[in-house]
Design an enzyme around this catalytic site. Structure first.
Site, PDB file in Angstrom:
ATOM      1  N   HIS A 261     -46.772  49.276  54.180  1.00  0.00           N
ATOM      2  CA  HIS A 261     -45.780  50.070  53.471  1.00  0.00           C
ATOM      3  C   HIS A 261     -44.838  50.742  54.469  1.00  0.00           C
ATOM      4  CE1 HIS A 261     -47.788  49.762  49.650  1.00  0.00           C
ATOM      5  NE2 HIS A 261     -48.888  50.314  50.086  1.00  0.00           N
TER       6      HIS A 261
ATOM      7  N   HIS B  73     -52.498  51.724  40.296  1.00  0.00           N
ATOM      8  CA  HIS B  73     -53.639  51.278  41.097  1.00  0.00           C
ATOM      9  C   HIS B  73     -54.535  52.438  41.524  1.00  0.00           C
ATOM     10  CE1 HIS B  73     -50.624  51.955  44.438  1.00  0.00           C
ATOM     11  NE2 HIS B  73     -51.676  52.477  45.057  1.00  0.00           N
TER      12      HIS B  73
ATOM     13  N   HIS C 167     -50.455  60.868  51.524  1.00  0.00           N
ATOM     14  CA  HIS C 167     -50.462  61.168  50.086  1.00  0.00           C
ATOM     15  C   HIS C 167     -51.891  61.205  49.568  1.00  0.00           C
ATOM     16  CE1 HIS C 167     -50.988  56.907  49.869  1.00  0.00           C
ATOM     17  NE2 HIS C 167     -50.646  56.746  48.623  1.00  0.00           N
TER      18      HIS C 167
ATOM     19  N   TYR D  95     -53.152  44.390  47.950  1.00  0.00           N
ATOM     20  CA  TYR D  95     -53.316  44.703  46.520  1.00  0.00           C
ATOM     21  C   TYR D  95     -53.909  43.509  45.798  1.00  0.00           C
ATOM     22  CZ  TYR D  95     -50.303  48.798  46.964  1.00  0.00           C
ATOM     23  OH  TYR D  95     -49.771  50.009  47.309  1.00  0.00           O
TER      24      TYR D  95
ATOM     25  N   HIS E 286     -56.881  57.536  46.685  1.00  0.00           N
ATOM     26  CA  HIS E 286     -55.805  58.061  45.835  1.00  0.00           C
ATOM     27  C   HIS E 286     -55.607  57.145  44.643  1.00  0.00           C
ATOM     28  CE1 HIS E 286     -53.546  55.132  48.370  1.00  0.00           C
ATOM     29  NE2 HIS E 286     -52.856  54.921  47.260  1.00  0.00           N
TER      30      HIS E 286
ATOM     31  N   GLU F 267     -56.136  48.731  45.480  1.00  0.00           N
ATOM     32  CA  GLU F 267     -55.585  48.648  46.831  1.00  0.00           C
ATOM     33  C   GLU F 267     -56.685  49.018  47.813  1.00  0.00           C
ATOM     34  OE1 GLU F 267     -52.800  51.805  47.837  1.00  0.00           O
ATOM     35  OE2 GLU F 267     -51.988  50.681  49.526  1.00  0.00           O
TER      36      GLU F 267
HETATM   37 FE   LIG Z   1     -51.558  53.248  47.048  1.00  0.00          FE
END
Ligand SMILES: [Fe+2]
Length: 306
Positions: free
Chosen positions: A245, A213, A198, A254, A153, A264
């Protein structure tokens, strides 16, 4: 096939200021494979577990950042359907001819309300040495570097996140799986076209079209630790992690490429089904939402974008 319309993230074109150091980073350290270098200077890369010809495109430029991110749709006729729906929503659609990138068919290109260029495509050539399909071994060639499995992503910063979320959900049929909400609208939108927590994320920022990112997936928390070892061994600039997260529950680290673009690598994250309720974070819990262990944001994570 239950998954229809927009299937998944397909490619992202990233600007780098020095191609040689970028290739050392993305190929030797992150573990991508170089697919081709073309006459216009762009370099095409893919991860070991991806079937399509390429997913990451590097373009040398004066400034780092992202040119565009493309999503794959299920069929060529989907492109016509989405072109109509996007235009009906008031966003202009340009068609990019097949072959502008090697192996890639025609594509739709348009700018969402945050200022980012997003694309849709339906056809890309398969990789010559992609994952095996007949009596398939784990991998054709042993993964190297951080052993990332795929481009997963991107996270983009810009204004009008409410309108971006509306566009992705109402026009492209994504789900808003998780959001950070303020009294004056959405500050962070996590949007999925699949079973993933996501497939793209947008964060509110006054400046349009900023790149936060690009993320690559790993198989396990152990591999996040191995990525941390590589980051330390080669003095790759670290942003934060390994950590987890709250949003998505992903286990993450990161760091920055030599041009200053944030990367990431992450593992895990919840599985999403379209009937699941949206998860919502309030801004007083935003530290825990972003970095579950530290429970506070670091200044660099919010301020540095390309
Ligand atoms: Fe991310």
């Amino acid at each position: 096939m239950a998954l229809k319309g927009v299937l998944r993230p397909g490619y992202i074109q990233i600007r780098v200021t020095d191609l040689d150091s970028a290739l050392m980073h993305y190929v030797d350290r992150i573990g991508l494979h170089e697919v081709s270098r073309e006459a216009d200077g762009r370099v095409y890369l893919r991860a070991w577990d991806e079937f399509d010809r390429h997913s990451i495109v590097l373009r040398q430029a004066d400034k780092p950042g992202m040119d565009y991110a493309g999503f794959k749709v299920g069929s060529d006729s989907d492109l016509d359907t989405f072109a109509r729906r996007i235009e009906d929503h008031g966003i202009k659609v340009e068609e990019v001819a097949a072959g502008e990138q090697p192996g890639l068919g025609r594509r739709l290109s348009f700018i969402v309300p945050s200022g980012h260029r997003i694309e849709l495509f339906s056809e890309m050539a398969l990789s010559d040495d992609g994952p095996m399909t007949r009596n398939p071994e784990l991998w054709r060639e042993e993964p190297h570097g951080m052993r990332v499995t795929r481009y997963d992503h991107c996270n983009l910063h810009g204004p009008n996140i409410d309108q971006v979320a509306e566009f992705f959900t109402e026009v492209l049929d994504f789900s808003l799986t998780e959001a950070a909400e303020t009294p004056d609208g959405i500050a962070a939108a996590f949007l999925s076209c699949s079973n993933k927590a996501h497939d793209i994320a947008f964060i509110r920022r006054a400046e349009p079209a900023k790149f936060h990112h690009v993320a690559f997936s790993l198989d396990s928390w152990h591999e996040v630790g191995q990525a941390a070892d590589i980051i330390a061994r080669y003095d790759i600039p670290l942003d934060i992690g390994p950590t987890r997260h709250g949003i998505t529950r992903g286990q993450t680290i990161y760091f920055f490429d030599p041009s200053g673009n944030r990367n990431e690598v992450f593992a895990g994250g919840f599985i999403y089904y379209p009937d699941n309720p949206k998860r919502v974070w309030s801004m007083d819990k935003i530290g825990k939402a972003i970095f579950y262990y530290q429970r506070e944001l670091n200044e660099r994570f919010m301020s540095v974008v390309t």
